[in-house]
Enzyme design. Structure first.
Site, PDB file in Angstrom:
ATOM      1  N   TRP A  22       3.719  -0.874  10.718  1.00 34.78           N
ATOM      2  CA  TRP A  22       2.255  -0.794  10.842  1.00 34.78           C
ATOM      3  C   TRP A  22       1.652  -0.305   9.514  1.00 34.78           C
ATOM      4  CZ3 TRP A  22      -1.159   3.199  10.078  1.00 34.78           C
ATOM      5  CH2 TRP A  22      -2.469   2.994  10.518  1.00 34.78           C
ATOM      6  N   HIS A  23       2.370   0.617   8.863  1.00 37.43           N
ATOM      7  CA  HIS A  23       1.842   1.178   7.616  1.00 37.43           C
ATOM      8  C   HIS A  23       1.832   0.159   6.500  1.00 37.43           C
ATOM      9  CE1 HIS A  23       2.332   5.026   9.661  1.00 37.43           C
ATOM     10  NE2 HIS A  23       1.481   5.504   8.785  1.00 37.43           N
ATOM     11  N   GLY A  24       2.793  -0.721   6.475  1.00 33.64           N
ATOM     12  CA  GLY A  24       2.812  -1.682   5.382  1.00 33.64           C
ATOM     13  C   GLY A  24       3.863  -2.738   5.586  1.00 33.64           C
TER      14      GLY A  24
END
Lengths: 470, 495
Positions: free
Chosen positions: B339-341
C-alpha cells in the site's frame, strides 16, 4: 469569535513587529551589492537631480554602458537601472518605481531583455537577484503592485522580508550576522550612476579556439520572445507614452563569433520595434563595428558574454552618437552650459575626454593649445581614471585625415619625476580608439608612476613614415 | 495585462503560504454561510485544494465518488446477497482498478518481466509511466470502507451525493489521511456547527505544533537523510557513505518519518477541528511503545485499523488457529507494505514487520497473563528495542532500491564519526536537531503520563502568549525552508 480574533491579531502584531525589527536592523542582510547600490544610487541621485536619460536592461547593460561617459559625451544625466538576469517584465516594474522619483526625457531599453523567459523561469542566482532587486526598491505601493507579477504566492514572504529569506544565516552564516551587528552606516558621496565594472580582460586564445572548433554558442534562429515579454513591452511603451517619454531601443553586442544567424533575431526585433511601434532600434550586433569590437572588448567566456571596460566605451560612444543623431533627441537637454552639471561630473570617468580640462579655477592639465609643426594640440592633460593615471592629448579632428588617425602618434619630450628622481624622457601617445568625443581625437597612454613637471617639445608624427624618436 | 501568479500556485501543501491564505478564507466563509450550504463550500474548497496540484486528476476522485455513491445505494436496495456482492465487486473493481492502474501497473509488469528474464524468456511489457495521483491510496481506501461497511450492514448508505462527495474529498485529510470511516465522518457534515472558542483554539494549537514539528525538526532531519540516501541516475551518493553516516541517516529517518507524518496528521486534525470536525488520531507516541504489537497500536492508527478491519479480520484474524493467524499477519503486513509503494522494498518492509509481530506472538504466549509494573528503565529499554527493529525495517522503506538497502545493512556501523558534519548539516544545525529529538522524546514520555495541552492552557495569558509567539518565531527563523531546502513535501504525500 471576537475574543479569538483579538488574540490572533495581538499575536500576529508581535510576530510581524519582530520580523519588521529584524528586517530594519539588517541583521540578516548580505553586504551591499551592486543591485542594492543601484537603487540606493538612483534614490540618492534623484534627491538632488533629475535623470534625463534612463537606461534599462540586464547585466549586459550595466557592463556594456558607461553612464558617466554617456553623460559626459551628451551633456546630460544618465542612469543605468539594469538588473542581473533582468527581463523586460522586471524592467517595466522597475521603471514604474523610477518614474515616481524622476521623470526622464528618454528611456533607452536594451533588447536582450526581450527574450523567451518568464518570471516563473527564474531560479537559483536569477531568483536571488530578483529578490535583491525587489528588496532594494523602496516604494511600498509599487512593490505591492509588483509582487504578484514577480513572485509565486509561496515567495511573497521571502520577497518582502530579508530576515525570513535569509533566516538560515542562524545556522549557516553566523559570521554575517556578527558582521551586521557591528556594521555602521557609511555615507558615500561618490557619484554613482548604475555602472558595474566586472570584466577587465578580454577573450583569450583558449576561448577563441573553442569558437573555432565548436562554432557559435548561440543560434539567432532559436531566439524567441515570450508572450509575457511582449505584454511587458506593450505595457512599458504605454507607460512611456502616457508620461510623454521618448523610448529608444538598442542592443549590446556580443563577440561576432558568439552568435550565428543574427539576421533572424534582428528581423523579429526590427519588425516589432521599428515597424509595429515605430521606434528607433540601434542594433550594434546587426551593425557590428568589426574594426573596433575586437576580442578584447568581451568577457572571456564561451557561454555568456558581457563587455569589458574597453567594449563598453565603444558601445557607449556608439549609442551616444546614435541618440544624438536620432530624430527624437530634440527633447533631451544639454547641460554643458550648466556649471552645476560640470561640478558634478568634473574629474569623473570620461569627463576630460569629452570636456575641456580647465574648468573655472580647477586645473588638471599639463598644457593646452600646443602649436606643433603640423597641428595645434588642444589639450594635453593628466587624467586620473578609476585605477589608472593617463596622459592624454586631444587633437581637433579638422587637423587630421580620418584615414590617417590611427597611424599618428603624439610624441613629447618631458621633464618628469620617476619614482621621485627628476628625469627627461620621451613619451609617445598612440591613438586611443575607445574614446571618440565629438570634436577631437584622443591620443593617450597610461602613466601611473610618472609625475609630470614640464613639456619641452611636442610633435605629431606619422609612425609609418617617421623614426621612433623625435 | 500581465497574469497575476497568485492564481497559479504549484501545489497547496499544508506548509505553504497558499494554505495559510486558503484555510482562514474557508474558515471565515464556513462560519458565515448557513449550515445547509456548508457541505457545498467544503466541497468547492476541497476540489480547489486538490486541483491546485493537478486539475485533471480530480476526475479520479469524482469517478470514485460517483461509483461508490451509486454502489452504496444499490447494495442497500439489492434483495439478493448475490446482487449485493456484485455491486460491492463493482466498487472494489473501480477503486482498486484505479489504484492498480496508477500505482501498480508498471511495477507489476516490470516484476513479471524481471521474473521471466530470469528464465531467459523475453518479455517487454508497455509501461504507463503515469504520475501517481496524490492521496489516491488514502481516498480509495476511505471510499472502499464505505461500500464494504454498507455490504456488511454496519452503516446505511447516504442519500445526499453532495455530502458524500465532500466526505470523499474533505480537504484536511484528503491527501494523507487520517483515513476516516463513513460512520464517523459523514454524520458530522449534518451537525450544525457553531463557533466554539475552546475547540477552535485546540485545533489551532494542534496545527501550530504540527507546523513546528514539520518545519523546524522533520525538514532539517530530511537534509541529512536526503544527503546520505541520495540516489540519482547519474550517481548513487549512498555508496559514498559508510559506517556511522549510514547509522545517523537511518536513525534520523526513523524520527523524520514519525515527526513528518504525525505533524501532517496534527495539522489535518487541527484544521478539521477548527471547522468543527473530529478526525481520529493517527499517532500515539509510537517510540514509547512497549513492544512491536503495542507499536502498531500507536503508529498510523487509521491505516492499521483499516487493515485490521478489512483485511486481517475478514481473513480470519487469530480465530482460525496459530498457523492461519501467522499467515494472516504476514498477508496483512505484505499488503500494508505494498500500500505504501509499488516496490519490493516496501513489500519487504511490510513482511519484516509481519515477522516481528509473529515473533511477538510467540513471546507473548510465554508470558503470564499478569501485567508486571513497568519501570522507567524498562520502558526505555523496550522503547530502544522497538526503535531498533522498526528503524532497521525502515532502511527498506527509505532506500531507493533493494541493492541500496542491502548496501546499508552491510555497511552500517557505529564507527567513523569524523565526517558527521559533512552530511548536509552544519555543527550548529546538527546540535540543534539533536536537542530537538531529545526534547521530543522526553515530551512524548511526559505525554504518556500527563496532558501537556491542558498543562499549557492552564497557564496564565503571558506565559501562553510567550509560548505561542516563540513557537511561531521559531518556525519562521529556525525552520528548514527556503532557497537552500529543495524538498519539504510531506513524506506520506507520495503514497
Amino acid at each position: 469569535m471576537k475574543k479569538m480574533l483579538i488574540k490572533i491579531v495581538v499575536i500576529m502584531l508581535v510576530v510581524l513587529g519582530t520580523i519588521y525589527y529584524l528586517d530594519a536592523s539588517k541583521l540578516f542582510s548580505f553586504d551591499e551589492d551592486h543591485v542594492e547600490k543601484r537603487w540606493n544610487g538612483i534614490y540618492k541621485f534623484t534627491s538632488e537631480n533629475e535623470i534625463d536619460l534612463l537606461i534599462l536592461g540586464n547585466s549586459k547593460t550595466y557592463c556594456g554602458i558607461n553612464p558617466k561617459t554617456m553623460s559626459s559625451r551628451l551633456g546630460l544625466n544618465t542612469f543605468v537601472l539594469a538588473t542581473p538576469n533582468g527581463s523586460l517584465t522586471q524592467s517595466y516594474y522597475n521603471l514604474r518605481e523610477a518614474l515616481t522619483i524622476s521623470k526622464p526625457k528618454m528611456v533607452a531599453i536594451e533588447v536582450t531583455t526581450l527574450n523567451s523567459s518568464t518570471m516563473t523561469d527564474k531560479e537559483g542566482s536569477g531568483k536571488s537577484f530578483l529578490y535583491k532587486d525587489f528588496n532594494a526598491r523602496r516604494n511600498i505601493y509599487e512593490k505591492v503592485i509588483t509582487t504578484p507579477h514577480w513572485f509565486d504566492i509561496e515567495e511573497y514572504a521571502f520577497a518582502w522580508s530579508t530576515s525570513i529569506r535569509n533566516h538560515n544565516f542562524l545556522f549557516t552564516n553566523t559570521e554575517q550576522i556578527e558582521k551586521n551587528k557591528e556594521k555602521k552606516e557609511v555615507i558615500n558621496n561618490k557619484l554613482y550612476l548604475g555602472r558595474y565594472v566586472r570584466f577587465t580582460t578580454g577573450i583569450k586564445d583558449s576561448i577563441l579556439n573553442i569558437y573555432e572548433s565548436d562554432g557559435p554558442a548561440v543560434d539567432g534562429d532559436s531566439l524567441t520572445i515570450s508572450d509575457e515579454q511582449l505584454n511587458s513591452l506593450q505595457l512599458l511603451i504605454d507607460l512611456l507614452e502616457d508620461n510623454n517619454i521618448q523610448p529608444v531601443f538598442f542592443t549590446i553586442p556580443v563577440y561576432k563569433d558568439h552568435i550565428e544567424n543574427y539576421n533572424t533575431r534582428y528581423e523579429i526585433l526590427s519588425n516589432l520595434i521599428e515597424k509595429k511601434y515605430g521606434y528607433e532600434l540601434f542594433d550594434f550586433q546587426q551593425f557590428y563595428q568589426e574594426d573596433m569590437l575586437t576580442p578584447n572588448c568581451f568577457e572571456n567566456t564561451y557561454g555568456n558574454q558581457h563587455m569589458t571596460y574597453l567594449g563598453s566605451l565603444i558601445v557607449t560612444y556608439s549609442l551616444s552618437d546614435s541618440i544624438q543623431n536620432s530624430t527624437n533627441s530634440a527633447g533631451l537637454p544639454n547641460r554643458k552650459a550648466d556649471q552645476v552639471w560640470h561640478n558634478m561630473f568634473y574629474g569623473e570617468e570620461s569627463y576630460f575626454y569629452n570636456n575641456p580640462m580647465i574648468l573655472g579655477n580647477k586645473v588638471l592639465f599639463v598644457q593646452n593649445e600646443i602649436v606643433t609643426e603640423n597641428c595645434t594640440i588642444k589639450e594635453v592633460g593628466i587624467v586620473q581614471e578609476e585605477k589608472v593615471k593617463i596622459i592624454m592629448a586631444k587633437i581637433p579632428k579638422s587637423y587630421i585625415l580620418e584615414s590617417e588617425k590611427e597611424d599618428l602618434e603624439v610624441r613629447m619630450i618631458v621633464d618628469v619625476k620617476l619614482k621621485g628622481k627628476p628625469q627627461r624622457i620621451q613619451v609617445n601617445l598612440p591613438f586611443n580608439k575607445y574614446h571618440i568625443p565629438g570634436e577631437q581625437y584622443i591620443y593617450s597612454i597610461p602613466a601611473n608612476d610618472i609625475e609630470f613637471i614640464k613639456i619641452l617639445q611636442t610633435k605629431v608624427v606619422n609612425t609609418k613614415l617617421s623614426a621612433p624618436t623625435i | 495585462m500581465l497574469s497575476i501568479r497568485i492564481l497559479n500556485p504549484e501545489y497547496m501543501l499544508f506548509n505553504s503560504f497558499h494554505f495559510l491564505v486558503f484555510l482562514p478564507m474557508v474558515v471565515v466563509l464556513y462560519y458565515a454561510v448557513p449550515q445547509k450550504f456548508r457541505w457545498f463550500l467544503l466541497l468547492v474548497a476541497s476540489y480547489y485544494f486538490y486541483m491546485s496540484w493537478k486539475a485533471e486528476y480530480i476526475i479520479l476522485i469524482v469517478a470514485s465518488t460517483l461509483v461508490d455513491f451509486g454502489a452504496g445505494l444499490a447494495i442497500e436496495k439489492a434483495v439478493s446477497k448475490k446482487r449485493k456482492k456484485l455491486w460491492l465487486f463493482l466498487s472494489l473493481f473501480v477503486n482498486l482498478g484505479l489504484l492498480f492502474t496508477f500505482k501498480y501497473w508498471d511495477f507489476f509488469n516490470e516484476s513479471i518481466r524481471d521474473t521471466l528474464n530470469l528464465f531467459s524468456i523475453p518479455f517487454d511489457p508497455s509501461t504507463l509511466k503515469l504520475l501517481l495521483p496524490v492521496g489516491i491510496s488514502f481516498y480509495t481506501f476511505q471510499t472502499l470502507s464505505y461500500t464494504i461497511d454498507i455490504y456488511y450492514g454496519k452503516i446505511k448508505p447516504i442519500k445526499h451525493l453532495g455530502i458524500f462527495a465532500t466526505y470523499v474529498s474533505f480537504f484536511p485529510q484528503l491527501v494523507a489521511g487520517p483515513i476516516e470511516r463513513a460512520k464517523n465522518l459523514i454524520p458530522q457534515f449534518y451537525n450544525n456547527v457553531v463557533f466554539e472558542y475552546e475547540r477552535v483554539k485546540n485545533g489551532l494549537l494542534l496545527m501550530l505544533w504540527g507546523f513546528f514539528v514539520k518545519i523546524v525538526i522533520a525538514d532539517r532531519l530530511a537534509i541529512l537523510v536526503n544527503t546520505v540516501y541520495k540516489h540519482e541516475e547519474s550517481h548513487n551518493y549512498l555508496l559514498d557513505h559508510t559506517g556511522s553516516s549510514l547509522f545517523i541517516a537511518s536513525f534520523f529517518f526513523m524520527f523524520q518519518l514519525y515527526l513528518d507524518f504525525s505533524a501532517y496528521s496534527n495539522i489535518a486534525i487541527g484544521a478539521a477541528r477548527v471547522l468543527g470536525f473530529d478526525l481520529q488520531s493517527n499517532f500515539r507516541r509510537p517510540y514509547w511503545a512497549t513492544s512491536i504489537s503495542d507499536f502498531w497500536h500507536r503508529w498510523h492508527i487509521s491505516l492499521s485499523t483499516w487493515f485490521r478491519d478489512y483485511v486481517y479480520i475478514p481473513l480470519g484474524g487469530n480465530k482460525r488457529g496459530v498457523k492461519r493467524h501467522l499467515i494472516n499477519l504476514l498477508i496483512t503486513f505484505l499488503l500494508s507494505g505494498l500500500w505504501h509503494g509499488a516496490s519490493w522494498n516496501f513489500a519487504l518492509w511490510g513482511l519484516l514487520n509481519g515477522l516481528f509481530l509473529i515473533a511477538q506472538v510467540f513471546i507473548d504466549r510465554r508470558k503470564t497473563s499478569k501485567k508486571p509494573k513497568t519501570s522507567f528503565i524498562k520502558r526505555i529499554l523496550q522503547s530502544a528495542v522497538v526503535m531498533l527493529l522498526w528503524g532497521g525495517s525502515l532502511i527498506f522503506f527509505r532506500a531507493q532500491t533493494f541493492d541500496d538497502a542491502i548496501y546499508v545493512f552491510q555497511n552500517i556501523s557505529l564507527t567513523g564519526w569524523d565526517n558527521l558534519y559533512e552530511l548536509g548539516l552544519t555543527v550548529s544545525e546538527f546540535k540543534f536537531v539533536f536537542y530537538c529529538l531529545v526534547s521530543i522524546y522526553i515530551l512524548d514520555y511526559i505525554q504518556e503520563k500527563k496532558d501537556l495541552y491542558k498543562f499549557l492552557t492552564e497557564r496564565n495569558i503571558v506565559i501562553r502568549f510567550a509560548v505561542y509567539i516563540t513557537a511561531i518565531l521559531m518556525i519562521i527563523y529556525l525552520g528548514a525552508y527556503g532557497e537552500d531546502v529543495s524538498d519539504n513535501q510531506f513524506l506520506y504525500f507520495q503514497f
